[in-house]
Scaffold this motif. Structure first.
Motif, mmCIF file in Angstrom:
data_model
loop_
_atom_site.group_PDB
_atom_site.id
_atom_site.type_symbol
_atom_site.label_atom_id
_atom_site.label_comp_id
_atom_site.label_asym_id
_atom_site.label_seq_id
_atom_site.Cartn_x
_atom_site.Cartn_y
_atom_site.Cartn_z
ATOM 1 N N ALA A 143 0.828 -1.207 0.000
ATOM 2 C CA ALA A 143 0.000 0.000 0.000
ATOM 3 C C ALA A 143 0.869 1.266 0.000
ATOM 4 O O ALA A 143 0.529 2.260 -0.637
ATOM 5 N N ASP A 144 2.001 1.233 0.697
ATOM 6 C CA ASP A 144 2.900 2.397 0.720
ATOM 7 C C ASP A 144 3.485 2.650 -0.663
ATOM 8 O O ASP A 144 3.644 3.795 -1.090
ATOM 9 N N ARG A 145 3.840 1.553 -1.347
ATOM 10 C CA ARG A 145 4.418 1.688 -2.690
ATOM 11 C C ARG A 145 3.404 2.290 -3.657
ATOM 12 O O ARG A 145 3.712 3.152 -4.458
ATOM 13 N N LEU A 146 2.163 1.809 -3.542
ATOM 14 C CA LEU A 146 1.127 2.315 -4.438
ATOM 15 C C LEU A 146 0.862 3.797 -4.158
ATOM 16 O O LEU A 146 0.700 4.596 -5.085
ATOM 17 N N ARG A 147 0.851 4.157 -2.890
ATOM 18 C CA ARG A 147 0.623 5.565 -2.523
ATOM 19 C C ARG A 147 1.744 6.444 -3.085
ATOM 20 O O ARG A 147 1.502 7.509 -3.628
ATOM 21 N N PHE A 148 2.964 5.953 -2.952
ATOM 22 C CA PHE A 148 4.110 6.682 -3.495
ATOM 23 C C PHE A 148 3.976 6.832 -5.009
ATOM 24 O O PHE A 148 4.137 7.922 -5.561
ATOM 25 N N PHE A 149 3.637 5.729 -5.679
ATOM 26 C CA PHE A 149 3.534 5.801 -7.138
ATOM 27 C C PHE A 149 2.392 6.725 -7.552
ATOM 28 O O PHE A 149 2.523 7.518 -8.486
ATOM 29 N N ASP A 150 1.286 6.664 -6.839
ATOM 30 C CA ASP A 150 0.161 7.546 -7.173
ATOM 31 C C ASP A 150 0.538 9.019 -6.999
ATOM 32 O O ASP A 150 0.035 9.877 -7.723
ATOM 33 N N ARG A 151 1.410 9.301 -6.042
ATOM 34 C CA ARG A 151 1.880 10.687 -5.908
ATOM 35 C C ARG A 151 2.716 11.098 -7.119
ATOM 36 O O ARG A 151 2.621 12.227 -7.594
#
Ligand SMILES: Nc1ncnc2c1ncn2[C@@H]1O[C@H](COP(=O)(O)OP(=O)(O)OP(=O)(O)O)[C@@H](O)[C@H]1O
Ligand SMILES: [Mg+2]
Length: 386
Positions: A143-151
């Motif tokens: 979930a952290d990786r996805l949040r980072f990528f979405d940013r």
């Protein structure tokens, strides 16, 4: 000043009131990078957090409005405010973030005094940030990786956040109905279908924006191989992304995902959450030179790979729009050896980005020499600048 034509997004004056350990601060700046050094607990991260609140999202600490109110022995301040004069895509504007006088827990953001939406902020004042949390990005939770990528996606696609929150809203609403189903109620099937159609439409937009950003990012990485930073090979792992990448049209993928959600009602009802969809996607990365997954690298190699991604995204935005976003790199140099620190300075100066960097020791920023503004922070104030 900018060789790329467009004005460099930058903060040219920053004023803080009642923000964390700053009673008040008034700082005039130019468009060069800002290197903040000072002892632990001085207020370096607080300062970059204040800058991050001028962009879309909840800032580098993802903190609510009450957490940033300055605490004093007499009790917390009542209001906080961050004011900036900034050079943006819309020219010179004032940006402000602060507490809503009616509700201190809420944050208000303004552009030239008028209420600003997240999309408007993302459009005129793109920003990218990395914090020590991202040091564990590759080995940490999906979930952290996805949040980072979405940013990263948001920095180039200003509507991405609005699509994501519309998707989440429909997903939560659908889940409420499915939870009632688990309790024996019979939810209105037309309402469920409508929510799933809404989720599907937003899912396609989200996945398409991610795929587009990924392709631009990979092209940027491949076009500018760096001797100092590892080369990332990126892939998105998600069912809707795979459908689109496999050649389905947006309409086909949308219909397919709506159908998938419909057939998953029983399962999602039992699980208490939607088990598939773009909220479950992941970003996969390999270290090309070492031919291994990013997570298998050393601490410094993993950090270098995250930095390389952020720098490449800044480069992609610069190619697309003519100027790089504001970069916030909290603990920018942690885990980097001297060669990589020099490489970082070189990359930031080539991007002509106003990067905000923090570190405990001013010597970490020596490679910038006069090309950066060096500020020493002590006890919530600027103690020295050069
Ligand atoms: N709401 C608040 N009110 C007052 N002080 C706060 C508030 N929130 C945090 N602080 C304090 O602000 C100080 C500075 O914090 P900050 O994280 O900016 O330090 P830093 O300079 O980044 O240090 P480090 O090098 O350890 O990362 C800390 O002592 C912290 O406890
Ligand atoms: Mg800090």
């Amino acid at each position: 000043m900018s060789g790329a034509g467009a004005a460099r997004p930058s903060v040219t004056r920053l004023k803080l009131t009642g923000f964390r350990n700053y009673a008040s601060l008034d700082l005039s700046l130019d468009a060069r990078p800002v290197a903040l050094s000072g002892p632990n607990g001085a207020g370096k991260t607080n300062l970059v957090e204040a800058v991050s609140l001028l962009g879309p999202g909840r800032g580098v600490r993802a903190a609510g409005g009450e957490a940033v109110l300055r605490r004093t022995p007499q009790g917390p301040d009542r209001l906080w405010a961050v004011h900036a004069e900034a050079m943006t895509r819309a020219g010179s504007v004032t940006l402000a973030a602060g507490s809503d006088p009616a509700d201190a827990a809420r944050r208000r953001t303004r552009i030239d005094g008028a209420a600003a939406t997240q999309s408007a902020l993302a459009r005129i004042f793109p920003m990218l940030w990395l914090t020590p949390r991202e040091d564990r990005l590759w080995a940490g939770p999906r979930a952290d990786r996805l949040r980072f990528f979405d940013r990263l996606v948001l920095s180039g696609a200003p509507d991405h956040a609005a699509q994501a929150s519309a998707y989440d809203k429909a997903m939560r609403e659908r889940q409420r109905l499915l939870d009632r189903m688990a309790d024996g109620a019979r939810p209105d099937p037309d309402w469920l279908t409508a929510l799933e159609a809404e989720m599907a439409a937003r899912a396609i937009a989200l996945a398409a924006a991610r795929l587009d950003a990924l392709a631009r990012l990979q092209a940027e990485i491949d076009a500018r191989p760096s001797a100092r930073f590892p080369t990332a090979e990126l892939a998105l792992d998600g069912i809707v992304e795979a459908r689109l990448a496999g050649g389905a049209s947006a309409r086909e993928a949308e219909d397919w995902f709506a159908e998938t959600l419909k057939s998953a009602r029983g399962r999602d009802s039992a699980a208490g959450r939607a088990l598939t969809g773009p909220h479950r996607s992941d970003l996969a990365a390999r270290h090309r030179e070492k031919d291994q997954p990013a997570a298998d690298g050393s601490t410094g190699e993993q950090k270098a790979l995250v930095l390389a991604l952020a720098l490449a995204q800044a480069g992609a935005i610069r190619s697309q729009r003519g100027a790089a976003p504001v970069l916030i790199l909290d603990e920018a140099c942690a885990h980097l050896d001297s060669g990589r620190r020099e490489g970082l300075a070189e990359a930031i100066l080539t991007l002509e980005a106003q990067a905000w960097l923090t570190g405990v020791d001013a010597a970490l920023f020596a490679p910038f020499a006069e090309a950066a503004q060096h500020l020493r922070i002590e006890a919530g104030a600027v103690a020295e600048r050069s």
